[in-house]
Design an enzyme around this catalytic site. Structure first.
Site, PDB file in Angstrom:
ATOM      1  N   GLU A  29     -10.676  -6.196  -5.683  1.00 53.68           N
ATOM      2  CA  GLU A  29     -12.063  -6.350  -6.152  1.00 53.68           C
ATOM      3  C   GLU A  29     -12.163  -6.257  -7.676  1.00 53.68           C
ATOM      4  OE1 GLU A  29     -10.779  -3.686  -5.024  1.00 53.68           O
ATOM      5  OE2 GLU A  29     -11.760  -1.864  -5.739  1.00 53.68           O
ATOM      6  N   HIS A  35      -6.184  -3.023  -6.408  1.00 58.57           N
ATOM      7  CA  HIS A  35      -7.622  -3.289  -6.249  1.00 58.57           C
ATOM      8  C   HIS A  35      -7.950  -4.777  -6.394  1.00 58.57           C
ATOM      9  CE1 HIS A  35      -9.156   0.874  -6.193  1.00 58.57           C
ATOM     10  NE2 HIS A  35      -8.069   1.131  -6.921  1.00 58.57           N
ATOM     11  N   CYS A  38      -6.967   1.118  -1.747  1.00 57.20           N
ATOM     12  CA  CYS A  38      -6.701   2.380  -2.437  1.00 57.20           C
ATOM     13  C   CYS A  38      -7.010   3.569  -1.526  1.00 57.20           C
ATOM     14  CB  CYS A  38      -7.504   2.437  -3.746  1.00 57.20           C
ATOM     15  SG  CYS A  38      -6.885   3.699  -4.875  1.00 57.20           S
TER      16      CYS A  38
END
Lengths: 228, 333
Positions: A203, A201, A86
């Site tokens: 994560e 993302h 990002c």
């Protein structure tokens, strides 16, 4: 093994990345913009998302002028791994480590939702054993990938597009492009394959109970590569 | 060696980079219709120029002055003199009054900047900036920079002359360009190129004494030089420059924000709006006087940091930053 996670003022995804790594039994360490000397002790860097320096000027624009960003070029040249997520992807583009730029979504809206991305078949260890279609969240206002026509041609010739926005069947369609990115680009790598930048993302796609754990493999690949 | 002779000076080209400027005792006015030789005029004008160039150098202005050779000669950088000279007026006088019919002595709220073409045949006519640019006498960039530099010089000279009880009414600057494209203050800066009035009495101390046959021309020229030389300490102060950089999305890049504004304006009934693009602007204040170097620095800042050349281009306008100093004047008075 030491993995650094950048924390600029305004970075707000570093805890998610730490958690993703700790699930794989690796303790990540935060690294701050002025910690240039510490950089050499790390085997890999994750540039976490957020709004570094308030995204003043351009997203990642100020972070790209910071001491650690200036040292990033050597880090990359040494062959060590860098994943920019990002805002981290935006910083990699602003430092010109990755080509192109990320600019305002066509909808002029902040988009926060789950999307599907297709893993492209490219030469990067970071993309090994990934599922073909990954369900993953995005959260950005300036995620529209742009490059001039020569730049785009080069990326396609070099075959460095890592991820493309797609529908659930893996088809690259205009409807599945959330932000107007050229060529539906959601992430790109460098030609060497040691740098990966992506708007989605991974994560946050780390646990089934959160909706998907297909992002986990990227961090697993990173750890595997450092071990080698 | 080539020598060029002007109305009051000779310029000898020494080499690619340097010239020697010699001041003669000649004085002339009204395009050379009235002329005379006045003893000590060369020495006085040369030493006054040397003094003022050294002061301006000290404040960081880029000038052609290198050093004093002797009492009538300066060593200077070789430049191509631009065909346009700049006049800065604080108080109405001279050609301003003749041209518009205003009386002498009107104080301007903001110093007036005028451009003149160096053209004896047409009596050095006033020229607008747009004509000067259109006729390629100077580039737009040069015109902007010349004005900014002149305003900054005005601010410095007002302070200097104020110290020695003189009022700076107006002055003329000439600019030259080096082969590298650097803009330099050139020619001379002396009682021949400015108007100075005694602060208390309003007595004229400059070339108007010659033009108007007031007598004692050199006495007053010498007095100005003596007062300048008597200044113990040149005031410490930093002239500032300000620049506004406008950053635009390139035409080839979609501007979603501009589109949204456009739709909103159309909906509100502003039907004459054809398109809108949204950009950014940055205002930067520099603790430096306007110069070609500063211009290059701003260009670097704009190209490398303020904009991303992939999607944006930029333009900027350099100006002398006078706000702070205007406040200082109020305090002094």
């Amino acid at each position: 093994m030491r993995i650094g996670i950048t924390k600029f003022p305004g970075t707000n995804n570093e805890q998610d990345v730490l958690r993703a790594l700790s699930c794989l039994d690796v303790k990540g360490e935060l690294i701050y913009p002025w910690d240039v000397k510490k950089l050499e002790n790390f085997d890999a860097l994750v540039l976490a998302g957020g709004f570094s320096y308030g995204d003043y000027l351009r997203p990642g624009g100020i972070a790209a002028q910071s001491p650690i960003a200036e040292a990033l070029m050597d880090f990359e040249k040494s062959g060590k791994y860098i994943i920019g997520i990002c805002n981290g992807f935006q910083i990699l583009c602003e430092t010109k480590i990755l080509p192109g730029v990320l600019t305002t979504n066509l909808s002029t809206k902040f988009i926060c939702k789950w999307v599907n991305i297709k893993t492209e078949n490219i030469q990067s260890p970071l993309l090994q054993n990934l599922e073909q279609i990954i369900k993953i969240p995005i959260a950005h206002y300036e995620g529209r990938y742009y490059h001039d026509s020569t730049g785009i041609k080069k990326i396609l010739t070099d075959n460095t597009v890592a991820f493309r926005y797609c529908n659930e069947h893996g088809e690259i369609t205009p409807e599945s492009n959330p932000n107007g990115s050229l060529e539906n680009i959601a992430g790109i790598a460098n030609t060497r394959g040691n740098v990966l930048g992506m708007m989605p993302h991974p994560e946050r796609a780390n646990f089934d109970y959160l909706g998907s754990d297909t992002g986990k493999q990227i961090f697993a690949n990173l750890i595997e590569e450092i071990k080698c | 060696m080539v020598t060029y002779s002007g109305k009051a000076k000779d310029v000898k080209v020494l080499n690619d980079k340097e010239v020697q400027i010699s001041f003669r005792d000649s004085i002339s006015a009204f395009d050379g219709i009235k002329k005379e030789e006045l003893p000590d005029k060369g020495i006085t004008s040369c030493l006054t120029s040397v003094k003022l160039f050294e002061i301006l150098d000290g404040y960081g202005f880029a000038t052609h002055y290198i050093s004093k050779i002797d009492e009538t000669q300066m060593l200077c950088k070789k430049v191509t003199i631009l065909p346009v000279e700049v006049v800065c007026r604080n108080i109405s006088a001279g050609s301003f009054c003749r041209r518009y019919g205003y009386e002498e002595g009107i104080r301007f709220e903001k110093p007036l900047i005028e451009f003149f073409v160096k053209d004896d045949e047409h009596h050095d006519p006033l020229i607008t900036e747009s004509v000067a640019v259109q006729m390629k006498l100077v580039t737009e960039n040069e015109a902007i920079l010349m004005e900014a530099i002149t305003r900054a010089v005005n601010e410095v000279l007002i302070k200097i002359f104020d110290l020695i009880s003189l009022q700076l009414v107006d002055f003329k600057l000439e600019f030259g360009k080096t082969t590298a494209g650097q803009l330099l203050l050139a020619d001379e800066i002396s009682a021949d190129t400015m108007r100075l009035w005694e602060k208390k009495t309003g007595e004229k101390k400059d070339k108007d004494r010659y033009r108007q046959d007031l007598g004692d021309v050199i006495v007053h020229y010498k007095d100005i030089l003596a007062r300048l030389n008597a200044i113990q300490k040149i005031p410490k102060y930093m002239p500032l420059s300000t620049v506004q950089v406008i950053i635009r999305l390139r035409k080839s890049v979609l501007d979603p924000a501009g589109e949204v504004i456009f739709r909103s304006l159309s909906r509100k009934g502003f039907n004459s709006v054809e398109s809108t693009r949204l950009g950014k602007s940055a205002e930067i204040v520099f603790n430096a006087v306007p110069s070609s170097e500063l211009q290059s620095e701003i260009e670097e800042i704009s190209a490398k940091i303020l904009s991303n050349p992939l999607i944006e281009d930029f333009e900027f306008k350099i100006q002398h930053h006078s706000e702070k100093n205007e406040k200082e004047y109020v305090e002094e008075e």
